[in-house]
Enzyme design. Structure first.
Site, PDB file in Angstrom:
ATOM      1  N   CYS A  88      -8.810   0.387   2.724  1.00  0.00           N
ATOM      2  CA  CYS A  88      -8.021  -0.007   1.557  1.00  0.00           C
ATOM      3  C   CYS A  88      -8.262  -1.451   1.127  1.00  0.00           C
ATOM      4  O   CYS A  88      -7.959  -1.819   0.000  1.00  0.00           O
ATOM      5  CB  CYS A  88      -6.530   0.201   1.829  1.00  0.00           C
ATOM      6  SG  CYS A  88      -6.101   1.925   2.137  1.00  0.00           S
ATOM      7  N   HIS A 345      -2.234   3.354  -5.920  1.00  0.00           N
ATOM      8  CA  HIS A 345      -3.120   2.712  -4.935  1.00  0.00           C
ATOM      9  C   HIS A 345      -4.495   3.368  -5.029  1.00  0.00           C
ATOM     10  O   HIS A 345      -4.788   4.327  -4.306  1.00  0.00           O
ATOM     11  CB  HIS A 345      -2.510   2.879  -3.545  1.00  0.00           C
ATOM     12  CG  HIS A 345      -3.344   2.367  -2.418  1.00  0.00           C
ATOM     13  ND1 HIS A 345      -4.354   1.423  -2.569  1.00  0.00           N
ATOM     14  CD2 HIS A 345      -3.323   2.677  -1.076  1.00  0.00           C
ATOM     15  CE1 HIS A 345      -4.895   1.182  -1.386  1.00  0.00           C
ATOM     16  NE2 HIS A 345      -4.292   1.929  -0.475  1.00  0.00           N
ATOM     17  N   CYS A 375      -2.747  -3.676   4.393  1.00  0.00           N
ATOM     18  CA  CYS A 375      -3.107  -2.926   5.596  1.00  0.00           C
ATOM     19  C   CYS A 375      -4.335  -2.073   5.298  1.00  0.00           C
ATOM     20  O   CYS A 375      -4.563  -1.656   4.161  1.00  0.00           O
ATOM     21  CB  CYS A 375      -1.947  -2.056   6.044  1.00  0.00           C
ATOM     22  SG  CYS A 375      -1.328  -0.921   4.786  1.00  0.00           S
TER      23      CYS A 375
END
Length: 389
Positions: A88, A345, A375
């Site tokens: 990510c 996201h 994260c």
């Protein structure tokens, strides 16, 4: 040398199968590349590299999506491109690599960007197809010996954080609702207007329109409705309303050093002040930003109170909430325009997406210091501290 951000833009997020469904990810990323060059008034040939984050480098995002985006853009063939996977944090890492390149003086002008079409390349599709074809999974025998009886799962990690920091479902429901409320308020007020690149889209009814608003925002969200969403696991605390939304999108920043600034003759938006990346426990996995933030601040000679605004990716509500508890940061400074629970996201695009929002939010408020962290799968975390100029 210093690293300066002179342009930053993102697409508005699209829901799975939503307004960006017709955009090939290479074309989606190319639109961002063209916009960055236009905003900076740069000759496209001045760009010395394109570093692009993308998590699912499979199918339409395979074979070096960064180079494919260059070939789909107005940039000349002389501009190279390379693709980054730090899960990510992929495009946040792309920013780190771009900043390091211009700070070293080996390059003067680099684009850091990210793209993810979760509609066209569903999350985990590569691993699933490989497993179904009998080609095995990414977890090796040595990994299994080091981490016996472990199933690596970001969702499990998020639930572990909720338990460790005693975050109740009710508290996380309130956080999720406020993310929606902040996102809606920001969209209504025009707070995103300067950062969003309008894109031509076609509705399901065949009507052509410009996509300028994050599709995941629930403008009429209520706390009661948020609390009514069912749990994702019977004994868990998280729901879809307290988790990030699957999202299509692209984003990017143009990074230069002093020579690049002189060549462009433009005023920078921000200066990259500090960069940190760490690895931690890959089982709880999503807790790494907590210590990464502390390490970054210590190395930068700063305290948490020195920072004016924070962008902490809302992969799950437990992550930014646990981060607040661990760092002692002021909640009023966190994700002031909403986060991934409301805005989506888009995996590999989220790093430079959050940086784009952070830089514009600092500029709009006349504030100085911003910190971004997120994260990442495998127990990783990047931290970037910027100074608005």
């Amino acid at each position: 040398m210093e690293a300066y951000i002179v342009a930053a833009t993102r697409t508005a997020g699209g829901r799975k199968g939503g307004r960006l469904r017709d955009w090939h990810p290479a074309d989606l990323a190319a639109a961002v590349l063209d916009e960055l060059v236009a905003r900076a008034g740069a000759d496209p040939a001045q760009v010395e590299d394109v570093i692009m984050g993308c998590v699912s480098q499979f199918g339409q995002q395979a074979v070096n999506i960064a180079r494919n985006a260059v070939m789909a853009s107005s940039l000349p063939e002389s501009v190279p491109g390379t693709s980054v996977d730090r899960q990510c944090g992929s495009s946040q890492q792309a920013l780190h690599f771009a900043a390091q390149a211009v700070m070293s003086g080996s390059m003067d002008m680099v684009i850091a960007a990210g793209v993810e079409s979760m509609t066209r390349v569903p999350m985990g599709i590569g691993g699933k197809l490989a497993h179904d074809a009998g080609l095995g999974m990414y977890v090796s025998p040595n990994m299994k010996r080091r981490y016996p009886n472990v199933q690596f799962s970001q969702f499990t990690g998020a639930e572990m954080i909720a338990a460790k920091y005693d975050l109740s479902k009710d508290a996380m429901d309130e956080f999720g609702f406020h993310s929606q409320a902040k996102g809606a308020a920001a969209a209504r007020s025009g707070a995103f207007d300067k950062e969003i690149l309008p894109l031509k889209t076609t509705t399901l009814e065949g009507v052509e329109e410009l996509h300028t608003v994050d599709e995941g925002i629930r403008f009429e969200a209520t706390l009661e409705a948020t609390k009514a969403v069912k749990l994702l696991a019977p004994e868990g605390r998280l729901t879809a309303a307290t988790s990030s939304q699957i999202c299509d999108g692209a984003s990017g920043v143009l990074v230069v050093n002093e020579r690049g600034l002189k060549a462009l003759n433009v005023a920078p938006l921000a200066r990259v002040h500090h960069m940190t990346v760490i690895g931690e426990d890959p089982v709880i996995m999503l807790e790494a930003p907590f210590n990464a933030t502390k390490k970054a601040l210590a190395k930068a000679g700063m305290t948490i109170d020195d920072i004016d605004l924070f962008e902490v990716n809302e992969a799950f509500a437990s992550v930014p909430m646990g981060w607040l508890q661990s760092t002692g940061a002021d909640p009023a400074k966190l994700n002031v325009n909403g986060g991934a629970i409301a805005l989506g996201h888009p995996l590999g695009a989220s790093g430079t997406k959050l940086m784009t929002t952070l830089v514009h939010a600092l500029q709009a408020r006349g504030l100085r210091w911003g910190l971004q962290t997120m994260c990442e799968g495998g127990g990783l975390a990047n931290v970037t501290i910027v100074e608005a100029l």
